[in-house]
Structure formats: structure tokens, C-alpha cells
Design a protein around this motif. Structure first.
Motif, PDB file in Angstrom:
ATOM      1  N   VAL A  55       0.884  -1.171   0.000  1.00 61.21           N
ATOM      2  CA  VAL A  55       0.000   0.000   0.000  1.00 61.21           C
ATOM      3  C   VAL A  55       0.915   1.212   0.000  1.00 61.21           C
ATOM      4  N   ALA A  56       1.020   1.853  -1.156  1.00 60.02           N
ATOM      5  CA  ALA A  56       2.063   2.861  -1.360  1.00 60.02           C
ATOM      6  C   ALA A  56       1.780   4.158  -0.625  1.00 60.02           C
ATOM      7  N   THR A  69       7.573   3.230  -1.852  1.00 57.27           N
ATOM      8  CA  THR A  69       7.647   2.649  -0.516  1.00 57.27           C
ATOM      9  C   THR A  69       6.250   2.284  -0.026  1.00 57.27           C
ATOM     10  N   SER A  70       6.176   1.314   0.885  1.00 52.63           N
ATOM     11  CA  SER A  70       4.895   0.809   1.351  1.00 52.63           C
ATOM     12  C   SER A  70       4.677   1.109   2.826  1.00 52.63           C
ATOM     13  N   LEU A  71       3.425   1.362   3.181  1.00 55.68           N
ATOM     14  CA  LEU A  71       3.033   1.419   4.581  1.00 55.68           C
ATOM     15  C   LEU A  71       3.171   0.028   5.189  1.00 55.68           C
ATOM     16  N   GLU A  88       8.315  -1.522  -2.684  1.00 56.45           N
ATOM     17  CA  GLU A  88       8.374  -2.264  -1.422  1.00 56.45           C
ATOM     18  C   GLU A  88       7.130  -3.129  -1.255  1.00 56.45           C
ATOM     19  N   TYR A  89       7.344  -4.287  -0.651  1.00 62.70           N
ATOM     20  CA  TYR A  89       6.232  -5.174  -0.304  1.00 62.70           C
ATOM     21  C   TYR A  89       6.380  -5.638   1.141  1.00 62.70           C
ATOM     22  N   ILE A  90       5.243  -5.900   1.767  1.00 62.82           N
ATOM     23  CA  ILE A  90       5.213  -6.428   3.122  1.00 62.82           C
ATOM     24  C   ILE A  90       4.843  -7.903   3.037  1.00 62.82           C
ATOM     25  N   GLY A 139      -4.712  -2.630  -1.885  1.00 62.20           N
ATOM     26  CA  GLY A 139      -3.677  -1.717  -2.354  1.00 62.20           C
ATOM     27  C   GLY A 139      -3.234  -2.039  -3.769  1.00 62.20           C
ATOM     28  N   ASP A 140      -1.990  -2.440  -3.931  1.00 60.28           N
ATOM     29  CA  ASP A 140      -1.400  -2.690  -5.230  1.00 60.28           C
ATOM     30  C   ASP A 140      -2.099  -3.838  -5.956  1.00 60.28           C
ATOM     31  N   THR A 141      -2.104  -3.764  -7.289  1.00 64.04           N
ATOM     32  CA  THR A 141      -2.781  -4.774  -8.114  1.00 64.04           C
ATOM     33  C   THR A 141      -2.287  -6.185  -7.817  1.00 64.04           C
ATOM     34  N   GLU A 142      -0.993  -6.323  -7.540  1.00 60.36           N
ATOM     35  CA  GLU A 142      -0.423  -7.651  -7.292  1.00 60.36           C
ATOM     36  C   GLU A 142      -0.635  -8.144  -5.869  1.00 60.36           C
ATOM     37  N   SER A 143      -1.226  -7.317  -5.003  1.00 57.46           N
ATOM     38  CA  SER A 143      -1.365  -7.672  -3.585  1.00 57.46           C
ATOM     39  C   SER A 143      -2.614  -8.523  -3.368  1.00 57.46           C
ATOM     40  N   LEU A 144      -2.525  -9.790  -3.726  1.00 57.86           N
ATOM     41  CA  LEU A 144      -3.664 -10.693  -3.607  1.00 57.86           C
ATOM     42  C   LEU A 144      -3.904 -11.067  -2.153  1.00 57.86           C
ATOM     43  N   SER A 145      -5.165 -11.084  -1.768  1.00 57.52           N
ATOM     44  CA  SER A 145      -5.534 -11.461  -0.401  1.00 57.52           C
ATOM     45  C   SER A 145      -6.711 -12.417  -0.448  1.00 57.52           C
ATOM     46  N   THR A 146      -6.913 -13.138   0.638  1.00 61.27           N
ATOM     47  CA  THR A 146      -8.044 -14.049   0.764  1.00 61.27           C
ATOM     48  C   THR A 146      -8.718 -13.803   2.098  1.00 61.27           C
ATOM     49  N   ALA A 147     -10.011 -13.555   2.063  1.00 61.91           N
ATOM     50  CA  ALA A 147     -10.780 -13.423   3.303  1.00 61.91           C
ATOM     51  C   ALA A 147     -11.120 -14.829   3.783  1.00 61.91           C
ATOM     52  N   VAL A 148     -10.463 -15.267   4.855  1.00 63.17           N
ATOM     53  CA  VAL A 148     -10.675 -16.645   5.328  1.00 63.17           C
ATOM     54  C   VAL A 148     -11.794 -16.729   6.357  1.00 63.17           C
ATOM     55  N   TRP A 149     -12.173 -15.581   6.924  1.00 63.65           N
ATOM     56  CA  TRP A 149     -13.277 -15.561   7.894  1.00 63.65           C
ATOM     57  C   TRP A 149     -13.747 -14.123   8.069  1.00 63.65           C
TER      58      TRP A 149
END
Length: 254
Positions: free
Chosen positions: A15-16, A24-26, A110-112, A145-155
Motif C-alpha cells: 500500500v504505497a 515505498t509501502s506502509l 516495497e512489499y510487506i 492496495g497494489d494490483t499484485e497484492s492478492l488477499s483471501t478473506a478466510v473468515w
């Protein structure tokens, strides 16, 4: 009030913040990024209603802002350590409208790297239909955030906060937390201070940034710098329970 908790799982995210050349990323996603992610879920559920994508997104974000107790009423608690690193990212833009086959770009970003974050959306009183809508939208979150920042809501689920003095686990506006930080120091306690300036809502004509206090501390193992939750935080007067753990959370005055 109704607190919607969402457990998000990642390989990494970015998240730039404002920067030059190197993006840089937060350390933790800003409220703006999390509103945008939930707004995307709403649009996927109900369809697009607007002249263009920006108009559709703006309407969805405005709806979320209207339902939150406060525009800043989103918190994030890290559940696993976070490692920040940068590398050269190269994107192919062949699928964009009007793109030439050879069009691409590259940047250092930057990536976290982490495993899980717990996100809290603090809503005003919602009816059952609204609860069901936002719960379904939360389970559709797939990028932050970034297009490549894939996430999954597991709950995801709604919880009711209780009045209980508890160490702060979620980030919160620094202006709201500074008094309890000062009080803990005056009482002889130790605190870690880590702040970041974040965008409160997605930028659709006006930028509203604010300083947030992050309950994390920086650590180092050989050459690796990482961040994790710290116990050296102030106590707040509201808490939520999840998986047997009690987590302190900032709740705006309604």
C-alpha cells in the motif's frame, strides 16, 4: 454499534505512500485501501451503477463512509510478523485498452510479507439486511492496495465490543491515542511509538491524510528487519474477543 471483523490471508501486499522513484509501502494497509477493498465487494454483489469506474467506486466508498461511526473507524491488528523488502517489479500491460503488444513498465517497489491481518470496520447500528450485505462483500475481498497484492478473506463476522480496559491491538488515530500514551508514561509504564501518515479515504478529488499510531515494534534478526505486535502499548476502554484472545480497539465517541 456493529464491528465487522475480517481475517485476511496474504503472501504479501503493498500500500504505497507518497514517494519518488521507489514506491515505498506502509507497514499496515491504510483505511483508504480497506474501504476500497470493501467497496469492490459491494460493487461485485450489486453491479456497477455510474458513468465510469471512478464514479462507481466513489459512490460505494461514500456509502461505506456514511455507515461507519467515523471516517477513521477502521483498524488493523497484525496477527503474524511482517517483513518489508523491495524488489524490481515489471508489469506487462498488454490487456489494457489501447495498449501496444510490447507496452510494459518497471519500478522498484516495497512489499510487506506476512501471513494474516485482522481488519475491523466499526459501523453504526446496521439492520440485518445491511449486516448480511457487508458480510458478503467482505468475503469477496481479493486485493489490498497494489494490483499484485492478492488477499483471501478466510473468515468474517460481526462482534460486539465490550467495556474493558485492554492493551491496544489495532492501529488508531494518533491524536485520539496520544493522551493515553502520555498517561501510561506518566504512570511509569513503557510504550513503543510507531506512527505513519495514512490516507483516510480513497482520493476522489480531495486528499485527507492523518497520522495513525501503530501498536508494533521493529526488530532485527541478522540482516532481516521485521515488525510485530508489541505489548508496550496503552490501554483503551473497549475490547473485542476473538478465538479466546481479548483485543483492545479504539472506538470513536458516537
Amino acid at each position: 454499534m456493529d464491528v465487522l471483523l475480517v481475517r485476511l490471508r496474504f503472501p504479501f501486499y503493498s500500500v504505497a505512500r507518497r514517494s519518488f522513484q521507489v514506491r515505498t509501502s506502509l507497514i499496515l494497509p491504510a483505511p483508504s485501501a480497506l474501504k476500497g477493498a470493501l467497496a469492490r465487494g459491494l460493487v461485485l454483489l450489486r453491479g456497477a451503477d455510474g458513468e465510469n469506474l471512478d464514479d462507481v467506486a466513489r459512490k460505494a466508498v461514500e456509502e461505506i463512509d456514511g455507515k461507519l461511526i467515523d471516517a477513521r473507524a477502521i483498524g488493523v491488528a497484525p496477527l503474524t510478523p511482517m517483513v518489508k523488502t523491495a524488489f524490481l517489479l515489471k508489469r506487462l500491460r498488454n490487456l489494457e485498452k489501447g495498449s501496444k503488444p510490447e507496452k510494459d513498465d518497471a519500478m522498484r517497489r516495497e512489499y510487506i510479507f506476512t501471513k494474516e491481518l485482522l481488519v475491523a470496520y466499526i459501523f453504526k447500528d446496521l439492520d440485518e439486511e445491511e449486516k448480511n450485505l457487508y458480510l458478503r462483500a467482505a468475503m469477496l475481498i481479493d486485493t489490498i492496495g497494489d494490483t499484485e497484492s492478492l488477499s483471501t478473506a478466510v473468515w468474517a463476522g460481526f462482534v460486539t465490543p465490550v467495556k474493558k480496559s485492554t492493551p491496544l491491538a489495532f492501529y488508531a488515530p494518533y491524536g485520539e491515542i496520544s493522551k493515553v500514551l502520555t498517561k501510561k508514561v506518566q504512570d511509569g509504564g513503557a510504550v513503543r511509538i510507531h506512527t505513519e501518515t495514512m490516507l483516510v479515504s480513497p482520493d476522489y478529488g480531495s486528499r485527507r491524510e492523518e497520522v495513525f499510531y501503530l501498536p508494533v515494534e521493529e526488530k532485527r534478526r541478522k540482516r532481516v528487519v521485521y515488525y510485530e505486535r508489541t505489548a508496550k502499548v496503552p490501554d483503551v476502554e473497549r475490547a473485542i474477543k476473538l478465538d479466546g484472545e481479548v483485543l483492545g480497539i479504539w472506538i470513536p465517541e458516537s
